[in-house]
Design a protein around this motif. Sequence first.
Motif, PDB file in Angstrom:
ATOM      1  N   TRP A  41       0.819  -1.211   0.000  1.00 17.16           N
ATOM      2  CA  TRP A  41       0.000   0.000   0.000  1.00 17.16           C
ATOM      3  C   TRP A  41       0.852   1.260   0.000  1.00 17.16           C
ATOM      4  O   TRP A  41       0.387   2.321  -0.424  1.00 17.16           O
ATOM      5  N   PHE A  42       2.072   1.160   0.497  1.00 18.93           N
ATOM      6  CA  PHE A  42       2.954   2.325   0.576  1.00 18.93           C
ATOM      7  C   PHE A  42       3.391   2.816  -0.791  1.00 18.93           C
ATOM      8  O   PHE A  42       3.968   3.896  -0.912  1.00 18.93           O
ATOM      9  N   GLN A  43       3.115   2.040  -1.830  1.00 13.37           N
ATOM     10  CA  GLN A  43       3.522   2.447  -3.178  1.00 13.37           C
ATOM     11  C   GLN A  43       2.447   3.235  -3.922  1.00 13.37           C
ATOM     12  O   GLN A  43       2.616   3.558  -5.088  1.00 13.37           O
ATOM     13  N   GLY A  44       1.340   3.528  -3.269  1.00 12.84           N
ATOM     14  CA  GLY A  44       0.377   4.401  -3.921  1.00 12.84           C
ATOM     15  C   GLY A  44      -1.058   3.944  -3.920  1.00 12.84           C
ATOM     16  O   GLY A  44      -1.894   4.551  -4.594  1.00 12.84           O
ATOM     17  N   LYS A  45      -1.373   2.891  -3.185  1.00 12.42           N
ATOM     18  CA  LYS A  45      -2.770   2.448  -3.122  1.00 12.42           C
ATOM     19  C   LYS A  45      -3.666   3.571  -2.597  1.00 12.42           C
ATOM     20  O   LYS A  45      -3.332   4.279  -1.653  1.00 12.42           O
ATOM     21  N   GLY A 107       7.499   6.087  -1.402  1.00 13.21           N
ATOM     22  CA  GLY A 107       7.634   4.651  -1.572  1.00 13.21           C
ATOM     23  C   GLY A 107       8.843   4.029  -0.915  1.00 13.21           C
ATOM     24  O   GLY A 107       9.015   2.803  -0.957  1.00 13.21           O
ATOM     25  N   ILE A 108       9.694   4.826  -0.271  1.00 14.88           N
ATOM     26  CA  ILE A 108      10.917   4.327   0.354  1.00 14.88           C
ATOM     27  C   ILE A 108      10.713   4.252   1.867  1.00 14.88           C
ATOM     28  O   ILE A 108      10.305   5.240   2.506  1.00 14.88           O
ATOM     29  N   HIS A 109      10.985   3.098   2.456  1.00 14.85           N
ATOM     30  CA  HIS A 109      10.836   2.926   3.899  1.00 14.85           C
ATOM     31  C   HIS A 109      11.950   3.676   4.619  1.00 14.85           C
ATOM     32  O   HIS A 109      13.134   3.473   4.349  1.00 14.85           O
ATOM     33  N   VAL A 110      11.564   4.556   5.543  1.00 12.28           N
ATOM     34  CA  VAL A 110      12.560   5.395   6.214  1.00 12.28           C
ATOM     35  C   VAL A 110      12.633   5.159   7.714  1.00 12.28           C
ATOM     36  O   VAL A 110      13.616   5.564   8.344  1.00 12.28           O
ATOM     37  N   LEU A 111      11.627   4.506   8.307  1.00  8.52           N
ATOM     38  CA  LEU A 111      11.687   4.350   9.764  1.00  8.52           C
ATOM     39  C   LEU A 111      10.718   3.287  10.251  1.00  8.52           C
ATOM     40  O   LEU A 111       9.603   3.146   9.731  1.00  8.52           O
ATOM     41  N   HIS A 112      11.158   2.543  11.274  1.00  3.23           N
ATOM     42  CA  HIS A 112      10.291   1.664  12.069  1.00  3.23           C
ATOM     43  C   HIS A 112      10.478   2.070  13.520  1.00  3.23           C
ATOM     44  O   HIS A 112      11.615   2.160  14.007  1.00  3.23           O
ATOM     45  N   HIS A 113       9.372   2.341  14.225  1.00  3.11           N
ATOM     46  CA  HIS A 113       9.452   2.809  15.607  1.00  3.11           C
ATOM     47  C   HIS A 113       8.508   1.998  16.480  1.00  3.11           C
ATOM     48  O   HIS A 113       7.381   1.690  16.078  1.00  3.11           O
ATOM     49  N   THR A 133       8.667  17.370  -3.385  1.00  2.00           N
ATOM     50  CA  THR A 133       7.385  16.776  -2.988  1.00  2.00           C
ATOM     51  C   THR A 133       7.617  15.442  -2.291  1.00  2.00           C
ATOM     52  O   THR A 133       8.484  14.663  -2.667  1.00  2.00           O
ATOM     53  N   ALA A 134       6.803  15.207  -1.265  1.00  3.77           N
ATOM     54  CA  ALA A 134       6.887  13.946  -0.520  1.00  3.77           C
ATOM     55  C   ALA A 134       5.499  13.356  -0.358  1.00  3.77           C
ATOM     56  O   ALA A 134       4.574  14.044   0.080  1.00  3.77           O
ATOM     57  N   SER A 135       5.355  12.098  -0.736  1.00  2.00           N
ATOM     58  CA  SER A 135       4.154  11.344  -0.397  1.00  2.00           C
ATOM     59  C   SER A 135       4.479  10.565   0.873  1.00  2.00           C
ATOM     60  O   SER A 135       5.229   9.591   0.841  1.00  2.00           O
ATOM     61  N   VAL A 136       3.948  11.041   1.989  1.00  2.00           N
ATOM     62  CA  VAL A 136       4.253  10.441   3.290  1.00  2.00           C
ATOM     63  C   VAL A 136       3.186   9.398   3.613  1.00  2.00           C
ATOM     64  O   VAL A 136       1.981   9.708   3.611  1.00  2.00           O
ATOM     65  N   VAL A 137       3.606   8.173   3.859  1.00  2.00           N
ATOM     66  CA  VAL A 137       2.702   7.080   4.196  1.00  2.00           C
ATOM     67  C   VAL A 137       3.097   6.528   5.557  1.00  2.00           C
ATOM     68  O   VAL A 137       4.281   6.298   5.824  1.00  2.00           O
ATOM     69  N   VAL A 138       2.109   6.331   6.401  1.00  2.00           N
ATOM     70  CA  VAL A 138       2.334   5.794   7.749  1.00  2.00           C
ATOM     71  C   VAL A 138       1.465   4.567   7.950  1.00  2.00           C
ATOM     72  O   VAL A 138       0.255   4.602   7.676  1.00  2.00           O
ATOM     73  N   ARG A 139       2.068   3.509   8.405  1.00  2.00           N
ATOM     74  CA  ARG A 139       1.330   2.338   8.872  1.00  2.00           C
ATOM     75  C   ARG A 139       1.493   2.260  10.383  1.00  2.00           C
ATOM     76  O   ARG A 139       2.610   2.219  10.897  1.00  2.00           O
ATOM     77  N   ALA A 140       0.374   2.267  11.121  1.00  2.00           N
ATOM     78  CA  ALA A 140       0.397   2.161  12.582  1.00  2.00           C
ATOM     79  C   ALA A 140      -0.306   0.884  13.005  1.00  2.00           C
ATOM     80  O   ALA A 140      -1.347   0.522  12.437  1.00  2.00           O
TER      81      ALA A 140
END
Length: 591
Positions: A41-45, A107-113, A133-140
């Motif tokens: 989903w982080f690629q644009g879903k 689309g690039i993974h930058v952090l796991h917290h 421009t940044a498309s910021v995606v967060v999975r919680a």
Amino acid sequence: MNTLPREEYPRPDFVRNSYQCLNGEWDFAYDDQNVGLSEKWFQGKSLDKKIIVPYTYLTELSGINEQDFHDVIWYRKKVKVERKISNGRVILHFGAVDYTSDVWVNGIHVLHHVGGNTPIEMDITGELDASGTASVVVRAEDDSFDFQTARGKQYWKRKSEGIFYTRTVGIWQSVWIEEVPAVSLKYSRVTTDLDQRMVEMEFALAGGKKAELEVAISLKDTELMRSTVQIINGKAKVKYWLDNQITLDWHHQESWIWNPENPVLFDYEVRVKAEKNGDVTDEIKSYFAFRKINVMNGRILLNNRPYYFKMLLDQGYWRKSLLTAPTDEDFKNDILNAKKMGFNGVRKHQKVEDPRYLYWADKLGFLVWGEGPSSYEYSESAVEYHTKEWLEVLRRDYNHPCIMAWVPLNESWGVQEIQDRQDEQAHSLGLYYLIKSIDQTRLVISNDGWTHTKSDIISIHDYEPKEEILKKRYGTLESILDTFPGGRPLFAKGYHYHGEPIMVTEFGGISYCKDGTEGWGYSAAENDEDYVERFRAVVEPLIASEEIQGYVYTQLTDVEQEINGLMTYDREFKVDPEKIKAINDKAKVRG
């Protein structure tokens, strides 16, 4: 959709001019089948909902207001970064995301917290496209049934009950971007020594090993001093004795010492200068205070003088937004309302509070016991979660003068067998000494309420409503030490009283319905007069005790099904605050 973005600067003790708020509307979706990672989903879903950040989807202010279980959720926001600094770095910040989070940029993974209560930051400069421009995606992800994580008062059932409240999942504090120079200040840590009129400042650099800092300190808009500091190997530490710069009169503390009655703050600025040409590359603004908390001969001293602590339990919940304050003004108003009733501080209960609250407590003069959320099972993982977050809390909040004490454990939650089990006792001791190893400026309460191990204050939770019983119980030291709060001993096995100061840190909890809400308390009032009388009946025996040095009344406001606040859930006084203040004002400091 209702849009109520929080736009105030989220980190008030380390302020830069470059600030781009990302609160407001984000794309949003549930991932109940937990397929988002495998389906990328982080690629644009496309995400099928909208949400107002930083409010969790379970709240009205989020625009969703759904209380079903959705333990995996996704966010997306397209951001045009305002680039103003040549060769600058772009830092993305999240105040807090409950509980684990992953972040992608373009689309690039930058952090796991891991951890739901502390700040997250990441350098996303390399992930921006050519236009900035940044498309910021967060999975919680927040497992509603994981009892080893630090969940505090968040309930594992759909409908809250008892002492537990509606859950928080995902982003619940502010999101923002700042652009910083290639060489910039990473953090500052300030420790004051009231007795020597000395302030120690520690600095760490990001993006380089060497730089020159210009430090300026002022009081009430009058510059006291300006100094140059050399950064070597990325860090520096310097001490300033301010009585060499200004007359700090010991007999007139109100001119320079912080306390709830007179919260004096010193301002300081730090400028980072380039190594080659001396140009200013970074600048931050902050503040500090001369404030001392310690124990001497069994007495708690504030600024070397005995002080009586009249405090409130504060859960930090709001009807429309749960753990997230609706606006910054709501933090300020909670403090002002408590002061109107004659209280001088709060014990923040099972919540790492937003830095904006701590800022207002610093500025308005209000003492805070900082308390982290508890887990409910003891395990190696629980110890790891708890310890990691406490290190992050101490780093984030060390500079706030309002904080007088830390509470790593409450009522044996997460260490249910601490009375007899040596591993759980060791965890309590470990947290006590861990905090002390980092912060010698504050007190630490090992296990608030009962079954203490090593503790700077012996704290007692006691919801007895009858005045005569309380008078007898707190009349002598012997009777206090014989109490069994909640049916439990004051000390864990092998631990004993050694003259520590004693406070009653939960009591009262008198229910009184003023807005039609059904709920409960530990005792019940019938009308305004009865309510004030019941409050007096539980407070005055503590004030009269020669051994009790302060109290924490339960509680500031009603919360969901609990109607035992001095104010309603919507922050309306239940009775005239002056009547409550008149009772609190009877407390006298004893030397």
